[in-house]
Design a protein around this motif. Structure first.
Motif, PDB file in Angstrom:
ATOM      1  N   THR B 172       0.837  -1.200   0.000  1.00  9.80           N
ATOM      2  CA  THR B 172       0.000   0.000   0.000  1.00  9.80           C
ATOM      3  C   THR B 172       0.874   1.253   0.000  1.00  9.80           C
ATOM      4  OG1 THR B 172      -1.476  -1.255   1.397  1.00  9.80           O
ATOM      5  CG2 THR B 172      -1.984   1.073   1.135  1.00  9.80           C
ATOM      6  N   ILE B 173       1.910   1.236   0.866  1.00 12.19           N
ATOM      7  CA  ILE B 173       2.792   2.400   0.942  1.00 12.19           C
ATOM      8  C   ILE B 173       3.523   2.594  -0.368  1.00 12.19           C
ATOM      9  CG2 ILE B 173       4.953   3.212   1.988  1.00 12.19           C
ATOM     10  CD1 ILE B 173       3.871   2.133   4.642  1.00 12.19           C
ATOM     11  N   GLN B 174       4.009   1.498  -0.915  1.00 12.32           N
ATOM     12  CA  GLN B 174       4.742   1.623  -2.172  1.00 12.32           C
ATOM     13  C   GLN B 174       3.852   2.133  -3.286  1.00 12.32           C
ATOM     14  OE1 GLN B 174       6.562  -2.209  -2.521  1.00 12.32           O
ATOM     15  NE2 GLN B 174       8.406  -1.586  -1.396  1.00 12.32           N
ATOM     16  N   ARG B 175       2.563   1.730  -3.232  1.00 13.63           N
ATOM     17  CA  ARG B 175       1.632   2.213  -4.256  1.00 13.63           C
ATOM     18  C   ARG B 175       1.445   3.730  -4.108  1.00 13.63           C
ATOM     19  NH1 ARG B 175      -3.477  -0.628  -3.525  1.00 13.63           N
ATOM     20  NH2 ARG B 175      -2.141  -2.446  -3.437  1.00 13.63           N
ATOM     21  N   LYS B 176       1.334   4.163  -2.850  1.00 12.26           N
ATOM     22  CA  LYS B 176       1.192   5.610  -2.620  1.00 12.26           C
ATOM     23  C   LYS B 176       2.417   6.349  -3.140  1.00 12.26           C
ATOM     24  CE  LYS B 176      -1.875   5.681   1.378  1.00 12.26           C
ATOM     25  NZ  LYS B 176      -1.864   5.592   2.821  1.00 12.26           N
ATOM     26  N   GLN B 177       3.581   5.789  -2.832  1.00  9.10           N
ATOM     27  CA  GLN B 177       4.822   6.422  -3.299  1.00  9.10           C
ATOM     28  C   GLN B 177       4.855   6.468  -4.818  1.00  9.10           C
ATOM     29  OE1 GLN B 177       7.513   3.828  -1.207  1.00  9.10           O
ATOM     30  NE2 GLN B 177       8.053   5.404   0.279  1.00  9.10           N
ATOM     31  N   ALA B 178       4.429   5.341  -5.436  1.00  9.75           N
ATOM     32  CA  ALA B 178       4.442   5.298  -6.899  1.00  9.75           C
ATOM     33  C   ALA B 178       3.498   6.355  -7.464  1.00  9.75           C
ATOM     34  CB  ALA B 178       4.013   3.909  -7.374  1.00  9.75           C
ATOM     35  N   ARG B 179       2.341   6.531  -6.801  1.00  9.26           N
ATOM     36  CA  ARG B 179       1.372   7.509  -7.290  1.00  9.26           C
ATOM     37  C   ARG B 179       1.963   8.923  -7.199  1.00  9.26           C
ATOM     38  NH1 ARG B 179      -3.637   6.802  -4.185  1.00  9.26           N
ATOM     39  NH2 ARG B 179      -3.700   4.794  -5.246  1.00  9.26           N
ATOM     40  N   LEU B 180       2.658   9.196  -6.070  1.00  6.96           N
ATOM     41  CA  LEU B 180       3.278  10.515  -5.906  1.00  6.96           C
ATOM     42  C   LEU B 180       4.317  10.751  -6.996  1.00  6.96           C
ATOM     43  CD1 LEU B 180       3.656  10.754  -2.031  1.00  6.96           C
ATOM     44  CD2 LEU B 180       2.125  12.062  -3.502  1.00  6.96           C
ATOM     45  N   ARG B 181       5.145   9.715  -7.222  1.00  8.60           N
ATOM     46  CA  ARG B 181       6.147   9.840  -8.282  1.00  8.60           C
ATOM     47  C   ARG B 181       5.477  10.072  -9.615  1.00  8.60           C
ATOM     48  NH1 ARG B 181       9.041   5.987  -5.721  1.00  8.60           N
ATOM     49  NH2 ARG B 181       8.147   4.279  -6.916  1.00  8.60           N
ATOM     50  N   HIS B 182       4.383   9.315  -9.844  1.00 11.76           N
ATOM     51  CA  HIS B 182       3.667   9.409 -11.119  1.00 11.76           C
ATOM     52  C   HIS B 182       3.109  10.819 -11.321  1.00 11.76           C
ATOM     53  CE1 HIS B 182       1.525   7.769 -14.512  1.00 11.76           C
ATOM     54  NE2 HIS B 182       0.439   8.402 -14.123  1.00 11.76           N
ATOM     55  N   ARG B 189       4.924  16.643   1.178  1.00  9.90           N
ATOM     56  CA  ARG B 189       5.121  16.500   2.623  1.00  9.90           C
ATOM     57  C   ARG B 189       4.751  15.095   3.097  1.00  9.90           C
ATOM     58  NH1 ARG B 189       0.056  17.174   4.828  1.00  9.90           N
ATOM     59  NH2 ARG B 189      -1.455  18.083   3.386  1.00  9.90           N
ATOM     60  N   GLN B 190       4.167  14.299   2.187  1.00 13.49           N
ATOM     61  CA  GLN B 190       3.855  12.909   2.543  1.00 13.49           C
ATOM     62  C   GLN B 190       5.058  11.987   2.378  1.00 13.49           C
ATOM     63  OE1 GLN B 190       0.566  11.553   0.265  1.00 13.49           O
ATOM     64  NE2 GLN B 190      -0.938  12.723   1.407  1.00 13.49           N
ATOM     65  N   THR B 191       6.000  12.350   1.506  1.00  9.90           N
ATOM     66  CA  THR B 191       7.074  11.411   1.159  1.00  9.90           C
ATOM     67  C   THR B 191       7.915  11.016   2.362  1.00  9.90           C
ATOM     68  OG1 THR B 191       8.314  13.313   0.423  1.00  9.90           O
ATOM     69  CG2 THR B 191       7.323  11.971  -1.285  1.00  9.90           C
ATOM     70  N   GLY B 192       8.229  11.979   3.210  1.00  7.12           N
ATOM     71  CA  GLY B 192       9.048  11.688   4.396  1.00  7.12           C
ATOM     72  C   GLY B 192       8.423  10.635   5.289  1.00  7.12           C
ATOM     73  N   PRO B 193       7.220  10.903   5.841  1.00  2.00           N
ATOM     74  CA  PRO B 193       6.569   9.928   6.709  1.00  2.00           C
ATOM     75  C   PRO B 193       6.370   8.576   6.030  1.00  2.00           C
ATOM     76  CG  PRO B 193       5.389  12.013   6.730  1.00  2.00           C
ATOM     77  CD  PRO B 193       6.477  12.155   5.714  1.00  2.00           C
TER      78      PRO B 193
END
Lengths: 262, 532
Positions: B172-182, B189-193
């Protein structure tokens, strides 16, 4: 009205007025220039040999012919002065006013009770008391109450042919029409059931305008006030039943009712 | 005389009777073969110990005996199991080579997690490193030992599900990170946490995995030492043993109990050993869910289409052509539907869905690959003509007097349809539905390219959000038959399972269609018109 024709009597204040009615199934013409008036609260019989257009004619009166493809109607039919083919007329309202009983009884595969109130349910009436009262009143008028009052919720399919036909009459009465069309209602019944229905028609007259198609000339003579004789899509003679059967104006009528033809 | 004979049409009557009995015979033969081979699969056979003339021994179940056509010698086929020792599960022996056959009561049959059945004798138990040679011939100590490791196994199961849970969170976290990158927000400010949480979970994961490995090692300390018929020693960790029985000592009740236990496993357990052992639960679930989804999707569509064609469409050249087309749709080979489903549903619609909603996961497809939804839609396409035709015929069979009677009572066409025609047509529509369902249940070819798999990691319904995973691949009994019957590495050992699976598929179809038939008969009794 068309030119004065001694064989066709003019009715004062007719409830149903047919004026120059022509009807075509594709190319072939089934009704030719039919014009006559039908009086209120009387029984009017349509007689004539098979294929003469009697059934087609009464099916015009509640616009049952709308269901048939490739059919064209010309001319005027008025009920209480209103043109029933006018685009602004609601055919549902018309059929509420003009009920119909068919040659072949057609009760629905539901209980006797549900059959009688079908028209009311369609109209959106769901008050139990109204429905109960209507069922009793209609079945009594149709002379069926005593036979079925203990099994109102049983299937209508368990009734005999004559009972089913009376149920269909009760179903028609239940929506309080002003006019009842009957398309050979007794032709598939035995003599006893036929007598039953004839009694019933005599009792209903005076309350409803009844237009009945029949093959049986004795029946027409017994139950109707007025009779119309049709042949090959044309109205040959129309007048009070007594007169038509005893002193017909036209030779064709006489031949038919005396059995020399038909 | 002969003229009369031909005029009365006797031969034709015979021909009709003959063809019916032929059809029946073939059907019965099929059902008989499946039943005869399928029903007895779980019944424990006796274990035979054959002494060969060269003084070696063979232990196993006698599967069949026949005459070898080439030499005319009688021979026996043994299921010798012990695949890890002998490579082969089945072996033929000439009857003349066998000196004697006995049925030793101490012979064990072990069902194992791997390598199929083991036939042999128990030498001793070694529990937690402690040898117990005294516990060697009775079944009870072995059963007790098997029971004693259950708490440890439960702990391992708990750890496994914990790992799955952690994995899911990490995903789930990796998906969120991927979405942010995308979305091009590398510095949100979400990337750090998110990264911190990710690391925390990774550490957790390592810890749990270490714990799991320790427990697994611990579990391997519980062993049973078996010997095969010729005294060859085989150490088997207890955790490998699914079930241990001594069939030669079992009475009829024990055997029945075992049979019921195996049936329970069949219905409720996961498959093992590349599907040739264990249960069929995922396949049963997949089959039923597939048919259910297919019905939900195609049934309303077919009924509505049929209603339009019969009740509302003006009869003309177009309607006639549509009707012919619908009738012919049923004749298209099902694989063609499969290919269409793959191209249109999977790559077309599924690909679009991925582009629109799951872009961050690309190039890994979510809906753009086979799944139960697409397979159901493909099957729905395949069965919808049957439903349309049945609906049309059922509506057409209603006497015209019913329509006229209803409309003469001032009902509209729509009211007539809903209050009278549809209820009256329902038995006929249900007949079409039954045919459609039976056809769908038996189809395999279109599924193979739209989402069926040999072994699905998860069911299409589970406890993780959003609970219904229509994009998931699934297992199916029909495909299972093909897979274990023709694609399995050990076809001979899989044979019983093929019969069992077939029997089960027939049974499921039978249950579903009987339910529909029961419903239809109720409707028919209620809405039949007596036509005098």
């Amino acid at each position: 009205m068309s030119a004065i024709n001694p064989a066709i009597v003019t009715i004062d204040n007719p409830q149903v007025e047919i004026d120059n009615l022509n009807l075509f199934y594709g190319e072939s013409q089934a009704l030719k220039n039919v014009s006559f008036g039908i009086p209120q609260f009387n029984v009017t019989a349509l007689i004539g040999p098979s294929g003469c257009g009697k059934s087609t004619l009464i099916r015009c009166i509640n616009r049952m012919n709308d269901l048939v493809d490739n059919l064209r109607v010309e001319g005027l039919i008025k009920i209480d002065g209103e043109d029933i083919n006018h685009p602004s007329l609601d055919v549902i309202e018309l059929r509420r006013k003009v009920g119909m009983v068919f040659q072949k009884w057609n009760p629905f595969p539901k209980s006797i009770y549900e059959n009688v109130i079908y028209g009311l349910r369609i109209a959106g009436i769901s008050n139990k008391e109204v429905l109960d009262a209507t069922v009793e009143k209609s079945l009594q008028k149709a002379a069926l109450w005593n036979e079925v009052k203990d099994r109102l919720h049983g299937s209508a399919m368990g009734l005999s042919g004559g009972q089913m036909q009376r149920l269909c009459i009760a179903r028609t009465i239940a929506v309080s029409p002003e006019i009842i069309l009957m398309d050979e209602p007794c032709s598939a019944l035995d003599p006893r059931s036929t007598a039953h229905i004839e009694d019933l028609i005599r009792e209903l007259q005076g309350e409803y305008t009844i237009i009945i198609v029949t093959h049986n000339m004795q029946q027409a003579a017994r139950i109707s006030d007025y009779t119309a004789y049709m042949y090959l899509g044309e109205l040959i003679e129309y007048g009070p039943t007594n007169k038509l059967f005893t002193m017909p104006e036209r030779k064709e009528t006489e031949d038919y009712i005396t059995g020399r033809f038909g | 005389m002969t003229k009369k004979f031909w005029r009365q049409g006797e031969p034709y009557v015979w021909a009709t009777g003959l063809s019916l009995s032929l059809i029946l015979m073939l059907t019965f033969l099929l059902v008989y073969v499946v039943m005869a081979n399928g029903i007895g699969v779980f019944w424990p056979n006796r274990i035979a110990l054959a002494t060969l003339k060269d003084n070696s021994f063979v232990l196993g179940e006698i599967i069949q005996e026949n005459i070898k056509p080439a030499t005319g010698q009688k021979r026996l086929q043994f299921k010798i199991g012990n695949r890890d020792l002998y490579d082969l599960d089945f072996k033929w022996f000439n009857a003349e080579d066998i000196a004697a056959i006995t049925y030793p009561p101490r012979a064990y049959l072990l069902e194992r997690q791997e390598y199929g059945n083991f036939y042999g004798f128990l030498n001793q138990l070694e529990l937690n490193g402690l040898a117990r040679p005294d516990l060697n011939d009775k079944l009870e100590p072995l059963e007790a030992a098997l029971k004693s490791i259950e708490p440890l196994q439960d702990e391992i199961t708990a750890l496994n599900s914990r790992i799955a849970e952690i994995n899911q969170r990490i995903e789930t976290i990796q998906r969120k990170q991927a979405r942010l990158r995308h979305q091009g927000k590398a510095e949100d400010r979400q990337t750090g946490p998110l990264a911190a949480r990710d690391q925390e979970l990774q550490a957790d994961f390592t810890k749990v995995v270490a714990e799991l490995n320790r427990k697994k090692q611990e579990l391997l300390q519980f062993e049973a030492v078996f010997a095969d018929a010729n005294g060859l020693i085989k150490r088997i960790p207890l955790v490998e043993i699914v079930r241990a029985i001594q069939p030669n000592t079992m009475n009829i009740f024990a055997k029945t109990g075992y049979y019921i236990e195996r049936l329970r496993e069949l219905f409720f357990a996961e498959p093992r050993e590349s599907n040739t052992e264990g249960g069929l639960f995922p396949a049963i679930f997949g089959t039923i869910m597939l048919i259910f989804l297919m019905s939900v999707l195609s049934f309303p569509l077919g009924v509505i289409g049929g209603i339009y064609l019969r009740e509302y469409a003006k009869d003309g050249i177009l309607v006639r052509m549509v009707r012919i087309a619908v009738n012919n749709l049923a004749g298209i080979p099902s694989i063609v539907y499969g290919i269409f489903g793959l191209g249109f549903f999977v790559y077309g619609i599924g690909g679009q869905i991925d582009q629109l909603f799951f872009a961050e996961r690309l190039p890994a497809p979510t809906f753009g690959t086979g799944g139960i939804l697409w397979a159901s839609l493909t099957l729905g396409l395949l069965t919808v003509p049957v439903v349309i035709v049945a609906t049309e015929e059922a509506l057409g069979a209603i006497p015209p007097g019913i329509r006229e009677g209803s409309q003469a009572l001032a009902a509209t066409r729509f009211q007539t349809l809903t209050r009278l025609l549809l209820p009256m047509a329902s038995p006929g529509i249900l007949t079409g539905f039954i045919l459609a369902m039976a056809r769908a249940a038996g189809e395999v070819a279109p599924l193979m390219i739209t989402g069926v798999v040999k072994l699905a990691p998860a069911l299409p319904i589970d406890s993780s959000f959003p609970f219904l995973h229509l994009n998931r691949k699934f297992m199916h009994l029909g495909f299972h038959i093909y897979d274990i019957g023709f694609q399995s590495p050990n076809v001979e050992a899989a044979k019983p399972m093929v019969y069992v699976t077939t029997l089960l598929l027939i049974l499921i179809v039978l249950i579903m269609t009987s339910t529909a038939i029961y419903l239809r008969n109720k409707m028919r009794a209620r809405y039949s018109v007596i036509d005098v």
